[in-house]
Design an enzyme around this catalytic site. Structure first.
Site, PDB file in Angstrom:
ATOM      1  N   SER A 283       7.202  -3.330  -7.133  1.00 29.93           N
ATOM      2  CA  SER A 283       6.887  -2.066  -7.788  1.00 29.93           C
ATOM      3  C   SER A 283       5.498  -2.067  -8.403  1.00 29.93           C
ATOM      4  O   SER A 283       5.071  -1.057  -8.947  1.00 29.93           O
ATOM      5  CB  SER A 283       7.928  -1.778  -8.878  1.00 29.93           C
ATOM      6  OG  SER A 283       8.022  -2.872  -9.774  1.00 29.93           O
TER       7      SER A 283
ATOM      8  N   GLU B 191       7.555   4.615  -1.365  1.00 31.65           N
ATOM      9  CA  GLU B 191       6.101   4.453  -1.374  1.00 31.65           C
ATOM     10  C   GLU B 191       5.699   3.473  -0.274  1.00 31.65           C
ATOM     11  O   GLU B 191       6.275   2.385  -0.161  1.00 31.65           O
ATOM     12  CB  GLU B 191       5.615   3.915  -2.723  1.00 31.65           C
ATOM     13  CG  GLU B 191       5.617   4.948  -3.825  1.00 31.65           C
ATOM     14  CD  GLU B 191       5.044   4.400  -5.122  1.00 31.65           C
ATOM     15  OE1 GLU B 191       4.200   5.078  -5.728  1.00 31.65           O
ATOM     16  OE2 GLU B 191       5.445   3.291  -5.529  1.00 31.65           O
TER      17      GLU B 191
ATOM     18  N   HIS C  99       8.160   0.362  -1.027  1.00 28.54           N
ATOM     19  CA  HIS C  99       8.725   0.436  -2.370  1.00 28.54           C
ATOM     20  C   HIS C  99       9.754   1.557  -2.474  1.00 28.54           C
ATOM     21  O   HIS C  99       9.419   2.740  -2.517  1.00 28.54           O
ATOM     22  CB  HIS C  99       7.611   0.650  -3.402  1.00 28.54           C
ATOM     23  CG  HIS C  99       8.116   0.740  -4.796  1.00 28.54           C
ATOM     24  ND1 HIS C  99       7.554   1.560  -5.756  1.00 28.54           N
ATOM     25  CD2 HIS C  99       9.158   0.108  -5.422  1.00 28.54           C
ATOM     26  CE1 HIS C  99       8.208   1.437  -6.890  1.00 28.54           C
ATOM     27  NE2 HIS C  99       9.191   0.569  -6.714  1.00 28.54           N
TER      28      HIS C  99
ATOM     29  N   ASN D 214       5.000   4.135 -10.603  1.00 28.04           N
ATOM     30  CA  ASN D 214       5.032   3.331 -11.821  1.00 28.04           C
ATOM     31  C   ASN D 214       3.720   3.377 -12.600  1.00 28.04           C
ATOM     32  O   ASN D 214       3.709   3.111 -13.799  1.00 28.04           O
ATOM     33  CB  ASN D 214       5.417   1.893 -11.485  1.00 28.04           C
ATOM     34  CG  ASN D 214       6.899   1.773 -11.190  1.00 28.04           C
ATOM     35  OD1 ASN D 214       7.712   2.493 -11.754  1.00 28.04           O
ATOM     36  ND2 ASN D 214       7.266   0.890 -10.290  1.00 28.04           N
TER      37      ASN D 214
END
Length: 291
Positions: A119, A152, A140, A190
């Site tokens: 992440s 992602e 991800h 994130n």
């Protein structure tokens, strides 16, 4: 190249979820963990999750049976070597991830693609430690994997166009949507989400509000489905701290300094839902704020 067999490393919540969605989509999946107990729990989690989907009429009995029949488990990392695609979904620790890919190397097929569900950690750096940086990229998934739509896609500096196109096709085959992110600390989701949680920790730390008021303010004032502290508990406070440290180190900006209160909770082992305590105490019938 055609992807038919998928290896998933890590029997935790993310690894089990990734294994489930691939098996549901017709891939043969081999799920690996160093702990046989973790694999038993992962299998049980998948069985329970798919049963719930059948009950909600989001999956047929036949599809559930097929999903479970396409899923196998092993504690032998090298058994994953022949797989077309191998996805690492272990703890967010870069040294551990390097060791995993190093352990895989001797048994990998020439055609195997490698991916990490990290992440926040540099894809370029991880890829450079393997024998196939051009066949390595970030994949991800969001938590919980069977429910969340986004994946992602993160290319390392050496990732080939062919690898990227294959991975993009894999995401489509899972019925999910991809977002392309550059290989910078924490990528897109994130990079935005975790500093918000960290800032909520600072608001709590500085006495701007208590746990209940901060979460209520964001749920009712910003229309968020979860408050930031509740979300931190759901993600895992150790994971939140790890991502903040990656951003603080990688971007050298003081705005990414982890909140001391977040550090204290992690030091106490109060990591959120998975340990029974975090910003909320989950050991009773209903979550109770700890501050």
């Amino acid at each position: 190249m055609s992807i038919k067999t998928v290896g998933v490393i890590g029997g935790g919540q993310m690894g089990a979820g990734i294994a489930q969605v691939f098996a549901t989509s017709g891939y043969s999946v081999l799920l690996n963990d160093i702990s046989s107990d973790a694999l038993v729990l992962a299998r049980a989690r998948i069985e329970k999750g798919t049963a719930r989907m059948v009950q909600k009429e989001k999956m047929t009995d036949d599809l559930r049976d097929g999903t479970l029949s396409r899923l196998d488990t092993t504690t032998d990392l090298t058994a994953l070597g022949p797989c077309d695609l191998i996805i690492e979904a272990a703890t967010e620790n870069e040294d551990l991830k390097h060791e995993i890919f190093k352990g895989l190397a001797p048994t990998l097929s020439d055609h195997s693609l490698l991916a990490s569900n990290t992440s926040s950690i540099s894809i370029t750096r991880m890829a450079s430690q393997t024998d196939r940086p051009e066949r390595f990229m970030g994949l991800h998934f969001m938590n919980p994997v069977p429910v969340m739509q986004l994946v992602e896609l993160i290319r390392g500096i050496a990732t080939s166009d062919e690898t990227f196109e294959v991975m993009k096709g894999v995401v489509v085959s899972l019925g999910k949507t991809s977002a392309n992110a550059e290989d910078y600390p924490a990528f897109i989701v994130n990079r935005v989400l975790i500093p918000m949680i960290n800032e909520a920790c600072y608001a709590l730390y500085e006495g701007v509000g208590n746990v209940a008021s901060i979460d209520a303010a964001l749920k009712l004032g910003a229309n968020h489905p979860m408050g930031p502290l509740e979300l931190g508990d759901f993600i895992g406070l150790d994971t939140c701290l790890s991502i903040m440290n990656v951003m603080h180190h990688g971007l050298a900006d003081s705005k990414y300094r982890p909140c001391p209160l977040l550090v204290k909770y992690v030091e106490a082992g109060w990591l959120g839902r998975k340990t029974g305590r975090g910003f909320y105490d989950y050991r009773g019938d209903a979550p109770v704020p700890t501050r």
